[in-house]
Design an enzyme around this catalytic site. Structure first.
Site, PDB file in Angstrom:
ATOM      1  CG  HIS B 153      -1.905   0.980   1.404  1.00 29.28           C
ATOM      2  ND1 HIS B 153      -1.632   2.291   1.728  1.00 29.28           N
ATOM      3  CD2 HIS B 153      -3.245   0.894   1.252  1.00 29.28           C
ATOM      4  CE1 HIS B 153      -2.772   2.968   1.785  1.00 29.28           C
ATOM      5  NE2 HIS B 153      -3.769   2.142   1.494  1.00 29.28           N
ATOM      6  CG  ASP B 230       0.471  -2.510   6.080  1.00 29.76           C
ATOM      7  OD1 ASP B 230      -0.480  -2.640   6.881  1.00 29.76           O
ATOM      8  OD2 ASP B 230       0.355  -1.956   4.971  1.00 29.76           O
ATOM      9  CD  GLN B 233      -7.016  -4.617   4.137  1.00 31.51           C
ATOM     10  OE1 GLN B 233      -7.985  -5.335   4.399  1.00 31.51           O
ATOM     11  NE2 GLN B 233      -7.144  -3.355   3.807  1.00 31.51           N
ATOM     12  CE  LYS B 256      -7.309  -0.282   6.218  1.00 27.89           C
ATOM     13  NZ  LYS B 256      -8.040   0.497   5.229  1.00 27.89           N
ATOM     14  CB  CYS B 396      -3.602   3.335  -1.542  1.00 26.15           C
ATOM     15  SG  CYS B 396      -4.776   4.659  -1.309  1.00 26.15           S
TER      16      CYS B 396
END
Lengths: 151, 440
Positions: B153, B230, B233, B256, B396
């Site tokens: 991202h 990261d 998700q 999220k 992104c």
């Protein structure tokens, strides 16, 4: 959704007018819509006709949604052959309509097929798609006529 | 098989009762674009929030609102307890210690916090300014390398480009296969003695690919590089145990994972946080201040300048409680089921091509696709006209789109409140897309 995808828009999307990069040209620009990744390369050819700077050709290549692609095609049909001044006035009318949030229907007399984009004004996320080729053209015209004498 | 690895977890908990879950999300009862049922398939962008989260935030404002870590009154005490309690809940949710968890504005800020550790340590070292013990690990020399992947991202790409532009370090990356997985066989070609940090995504927001964290971390360890993950998700979608991942720091966002916007998290090993110079400076993050200079608080406060987002932290803790009650293994199992079903049904749609892994192995529920002759933005618009909310564009992750040979995609990202009926509605609407645009 029928507001958005007018038949005229879909026709221009399926059969784009003026597409392809051509010679001669005085300026070429590359514009992108950073939120969705749509891109356009656009050239403008300006000629003196009867002493008046005139949009002799707009040629372009790009990738993008139906709205941005159809908008480029309609712009080609609307602006080529106009004096630079008239063409800028057309841009002004188009921009006014499309940024009106659906309040301005546009005048078919002066705008031709471009009035089909009135529905786009109701979809804020798509206004930038429709404006992408017009803004590229405005930028290219400014570069092409930079330093040229006007009065 | 380790759950933290992102592999299929055995469903030890009860399967999710989607109808019951949906009742907790009032927004899912509203209609859109005329009187149509909302089918929300954009949780990868932001999840919806259950009443429990909204109530917790409201309750905080109604009963205990005050600025934390200051004030000599009962409300300030209660607010501080609520904030620090929320930190403990969030940390426990990912298997970490509260002291090792920093609250940020969002995951982008969490990743910038890491990136700026390098920039600030390198700058301060140049001027001989004081640095925390151990800060050498963040001082970069020209030619040092930062390694990322081609599926990042922008939040885990642009900050590292900035680090390189400011320090003379060089950005390198692991490429992708045509299927949208990391070209891990070539990892050894891009990692080496100059690699100072390896920062990569756990689950790609564009492709759904789940990366082999431990394998990459082990390669990074061999060359002495720091390892950052990261997890935007992954934390919302599968059990994640930060200790088991063998990484130095993990970033994710609250919004999220059913939590409010405006709060993100950075977990890092204590030793790493201790050695990081501050990022944003000001009140609350200090130890001692004179007109000439200041010393800084211990982590996590060193990285939380100004009055923090207390209500959002309280809401995020409620989101953790909500997910914990469902059971993260059950959440993961539900998503695997819906992902497999969606992949199966999507291939039935004529002219549709999935961008990313086409089977459920090491993949999450974010599924990107393109349709022949119709731009992703137009696909999204047709779906929207049927009440189906998806995301369109480059998500992104522009370089990853380019690598996959597409200018953009349409993406679904189901979550706990989605079921097979939502996928059926999607497929039915997709069948109608061709009719609108015809062939070009």
């Amino acid at each position: 959704m029928e507001d958005l995808y007018q038949e005229i828009i879909l026709d221009h999307y399926r059969n784009p007018q003026g597409r392809g990069l051509r010679e001669p040209f005085e300026a070429q620009v590359h514009h992108v819509n950073p939120t969705c990744g749509d891109e356009i390369d656009l050239r403008v050819h300006v000629e003196e006709r009867n002493g008046v700077p005139t949009v002799a050709d707009i040629s372009y290549e790009g990738q993008g949604c139906s709205i941005s692609q159809a908008s480029a095609s309609v712009m080609y049909d609307s602006l080529v052959g106009l004096s630079a001044e008239e063409a800028l006035a057309s841009l002004g009318r188009f921009q006014h309509m499309i940024q009106s949030r659906g309040q301005e229907a546009g005048d078919e007399e002066t705008m031709g097929d471009a009035v089909a984009f009135a529905g786009v004004a109701k979809y804020p996320a798509r206004v930038k798609c429709a404006l992408l080729p017009w803004m590229a053209w405005k930028d290219a015209l400014a570069r092409a006529t930079e330093g040229a004498e006007h009065d | 098989m380790s759950v933290a690895h992102g592999l299929r977890a055995p469903a030890t908990d009860q399967p999710l009762d989607v109808a019951r879950i949906r009742a907790d999300f009032p927004i899912l009862r509203r209609t859109v674009r005329g009187e149509q049922r909302l089918v929300y398939l954009d949780s990868g962008a932001t999840s919806q929030k259950p009443l429990a989260v909204l109530d917790a935030e409201r309750e905080f404002y109604v009963t205990s609102n005050a600025a934390v870590h200051r004030g000599a009154h009962q409300l300030a005490e209660e607010a501080t307890e609520a904030y620090e309690g929320a930190r403990a809940v969030m940390a426990a949710f990912v298997g970490g210690r509260a002291d090792d968890l920093v609250f940020t504005r969002n995951a982008t800020e969490s990743l910038n916090l890491l990136a700026y550790a390098f920039v600030n340590a390198t700058d301060k070292a140049r001027w001989g300014s004081p640095l925390p013990d151990g800060a050498e690990r963040f001082i970069l020399a020209p030619g040092d390398e930062i390694l990322i992947t081609e599926m990042e991202h922008h939040a885990n790409l642009v900050p590292w480009q900035e680090v390189c532009a400011k320090t003379g370090a060089v950005l390198r990356w692991v490429g992708l296969t045509d299927e949208g997985r990391l070209d891990i066989d070539r990892l050894h070609e891009v990692i080496g003695p100059r690699t100072r940090a390896v920062s990569f995504v756990h689950q790609s927001n564009l492709l759904g690919t789940v990366n082999p964290v431990q394998e990459i971390a082990a390669a990074a360890r061999r060359v002495g590089a720091l390892v950052f993950l990261d997890a935007c998700q992954s934390v919302p979608h599968m059990p994640v145990d930060v200790a088991a991942l063998d990484v130095d720091a993990v970033a994710w966002s609250g919004h999220k994972m059913l939590g409010p916007t405006g709060i993100g998290c950075l977990w890092a090993r204590a030793e790493i946080l201790q050695s990081m110079p501050p990022f944003i400076s000001g009140g609350s993050m200090i130890e001692l201040v004179t007109m000439e200079q200041s010393t800084f608080a211990e982590p996590p406060k060193r990285f939380e300048a100004g009055v923090p987002m207390v209500a959002q932290a309280v809401g995020l803790a409620a989101a953790c409680d909500y997910l914990t009650a469902l059971g993260m293994p059950a959440v993961a199992a539900h998503e695997h089921d819906i992902t497999d079903y969606a992949l199966e049904r999507l291939v039935e749609v004529s002219g549709l091509r999935v961008i990313g892994p086409r089977d459920g192995y090491m993949r999450g529920s974010a599924i990107s696709f393109v349709m022949d002759g119709v731009h992703p933005h137009d696909v999204g618009q047709v779906l929207d006209s049927r009440g189906i909310a998806v995301r369109v564009g480059h998500h992104c992750a522009w370089p990853a789109c380019r690598r996959m040979g597409v200018p953009a995609t349409t993406r679904i990202s189901p979550y706990i409140y989605n079921d097979r009926a939502d996928i059926d509605a999607l497929v039915e609407a997709l069948d109608g897309v061709g009719a609108v645009f015809g062939s070009r």
